[in-house]
Design a protein around this motif. Structure first.
Motif, mmCIF file in Angstrom:
data_model
loop_
_atom_site.group_PDB
_atom_site.id
_atom_site.type_symbol
_atom_site.label_atom_id
_atom_site.label_comp_id
_atom_site.label_asym_id
_atom_site.label_seq_id
_atom_site.Cartn_x
_atom_site.Cartn_y
_atom_site.Cartn_z
ATOM 1 N N ILE A 1 6.945 5.535 -4.871
ATOM 2 C CA ILE A 1 7.178 5.882 -6.278
ATOM 3 C C ILE A 1 7.296 7.394 -6.425
ATOM 4 O O ILE A 1 8.180 7.910 -7.124
ATOM 5 C CB ILE A 1 6.050 5.327 -7.164
ATOM 6 N N LEU A 2 6.394 8.126 -5.781
ATOM 7 C CA LEU A 2 6.444 9.586 -5.841
ATOM 8 C C LEU A 2 7.747 10.108 -5.253
ATOM 9 O O LEU A 2 8.404 10.976 -5.851
ATOM 10 C CB LEU A 2 5.255 10.182 -5.092
ATOM 11 N N ALA A 3 8.136 9.568 -4.093
ATOM 12 C CA ALA A 3 9.359 10.041 -3.436
ATOM 13 C C ALA A 3 10.587 9.762 -4.298
ATOM 14 O O ALA A 3 11.497 10.591 -4.400
ATOM 15 C CB ALA A 3 9.505 9.378 -2.070
ATOM 16 N N ALA A 4 10.625 8.587 -4.930
ATOM 17 C CA ALA A 4 11.774 8.231 -5.765
ATOM 18 C C ALA A 4 11.795 8.998 -7.080
ATOM 19 O O ALA A 4 12.857 9.167 -7.693
ATOM 20 C CB ALA A 4 11.763 6.726 -6.043
ATOM 21 N N SER A 5 10.638 9.478 -7.519
ATOM 22 C CA SER A 5 10.556 10.128 -8.824
ATOM 23 C C SER A 5 11.387 11.405 -8.899
ATOM 24 O O SER A 5 11.815 11.812 -9.986
ATOM 25 C CB SER A 5 9.092 10.444 -9.177
ATOM 26 N N TYR A 6 11.641 12.034 -7.760
ATOM 27 C CA TYR A 6 12.409 13.281 -7.765
ATOM 28 C C TYR A 6 13.861 13.055 -8.182
ATOM 29 O O TYR A 6 14.569 14.013 -8.496
ATOM 30 C CB TYR A 6 12.351 13.956 -6.396
ATOM 31 N N GLN A 7 14.301 11.801 -8.170
ATOM 32 C CA GLN A 7 15.670 11.490 -8.566
ATOM 33 C C GLN A 7 15.764 11.073 -10.037
ATOM 34 O O GLN A 7 16.858 10.794 -10.533
ATOM 35 C CB GLN A 7 16.226 10.361 -7.684
ATOM 36 N N LEU A 8 14.627 11.017 -10.732
ATOM 37 C CA LEU A 8 14.652 10.618 -12.135
ATOM 38 C C LEU A 8 15.229 11.732 -13.001
ATOM 39 O O LEU A 8 15.007 12.910 -12.752
ATOM 40 C CB LEU A 8 13.235 10.277 -12.616
ATOM 41 N N ALA B 1 0.829 -1.212 0.000
ATOM 42 C CA ALA B 1 0.000 0.000 0.000
ATOM 43 C C ALA B 1 0.862 1.260 0.000
ATOM 44 O O ALA B 1 0.414 2.326 -0.417
ATOM 45 C CB ALA B 1 -0.930 0.008 1.216
ATOM 46 N N GLY B 2 2.096 1.127 0.463
ATOM 47 C CA GLY B 2 3.010 2.265 0.459
ATOM 48 C C GLY B 2 3.688 2.478 -0.879
ATOM 49 O O GLY B 2 4.461 3.441 -1.028
#
Length: 230
Positions: free
Chosen positions: A105-112, A99-100
């Motif tokens: 995904i949102l938190a990791a997206s800033y490193q893309l 569920a997390g």
């Protein structure tokens, strides 16, 4: 040794591509100056100044943690693609925690990195990350312990508790209805929807909404088909 203008221009174009790909801010600015004065072809990001100015967004800079996917500047109204989080893991048969997934995904997206050599200016596709529903999170928090108790009874060969099954199914039906309503509304607005879960049951409401719109196909990539009655 002096190189012909065309050779200098070709060399600078190559350097600009390397500079842009490696995300070097100062040299990117120099490369833009060369691009302007030498009449070089458009280099992704650097020559789309009007688009960047309109959005006040620099795809060559760091991603602001603004609650948007990859830090993109688009609103829900502007977006053509909506990422809809469904933090639901009630019936996972192994470890909880999926569920997390949307939040991670949102938190990791800033490193893309927004550079894509095959899709220039891919960042200009308006994508919006819909805020997670507190209602779905509450349903998940209530249903997960019930489902875990039911799974425990199955694995220890105890009699099935019909009341547990009924309660979990009732929460699942609420999630399916919520996903259906959200996706149906977005599809009617001409949006494309990407679901982020969750568990295997998350897309049911989306598939129902799609079936009302048009024909569609399903490509499933999984270790097992999950088609048995459970």
């Amino acid at each position: 040794m002096l190189l012909p203008f065309d050779e200098v221009r070709t060399l600078l174009i190559y350097c600009m591509k390397v500079i842009t790909k490696r995300q070097l801010p100062f040299l990117r600015w120099l490369s833009f100056l060369f691009c302007s004065h030498l009449g070089c072809p458009k280099i992704p990001y650097l020559c789309e100044l009007n688009t960047i100015a309109m959005s006040n967004f620099d795809p060559n800079s760091y991603a602001p943690k603004n609650g948007h996917f990859i830090g993109l500047p688009y609103t829900a109204a502007e977006a053509t693609v909506l990422l809809l989080p469904v933090p639901w893991e009630a019936t996972v048969s192994s470890n909880a925690g999926t569920a997390g997934g949307p939040a991670h995904i949102l938190a990791a997206s800033y490193q893309l990195d927004l550079w894509d050599d095959t899709v220039p200016n891919a960042w200009a596709t308006p994508i919006y990350f819909v805020p997670p529903s507190g209602m779905v999170q509450a349903w998940n928090a209530a249903a997960r312990p019930l489902a875990a108790a039911h799974i425990e009874r199955l694995e220890t060969q105890q009699p099935v508790d019909a009341q547990l099954v009924e309660q979990v199914n009732a929460y699942s039906a609420q999630v399916n209805a919520w996903v259906y309503q959200q996706c149906r509304a977005y599809l009617q607005q001409g949006k494309k929807v990407g679901l982020l879960g969750g568990e295997h049951s998350v897309p049911f409401g989306y598939l129902q909404a799609l079936a009302e719109q048009s024909d569609f196909g399903i490509l499933q990539i999984d270790a097992h088909a999950d088609l048995r009655v459970a």
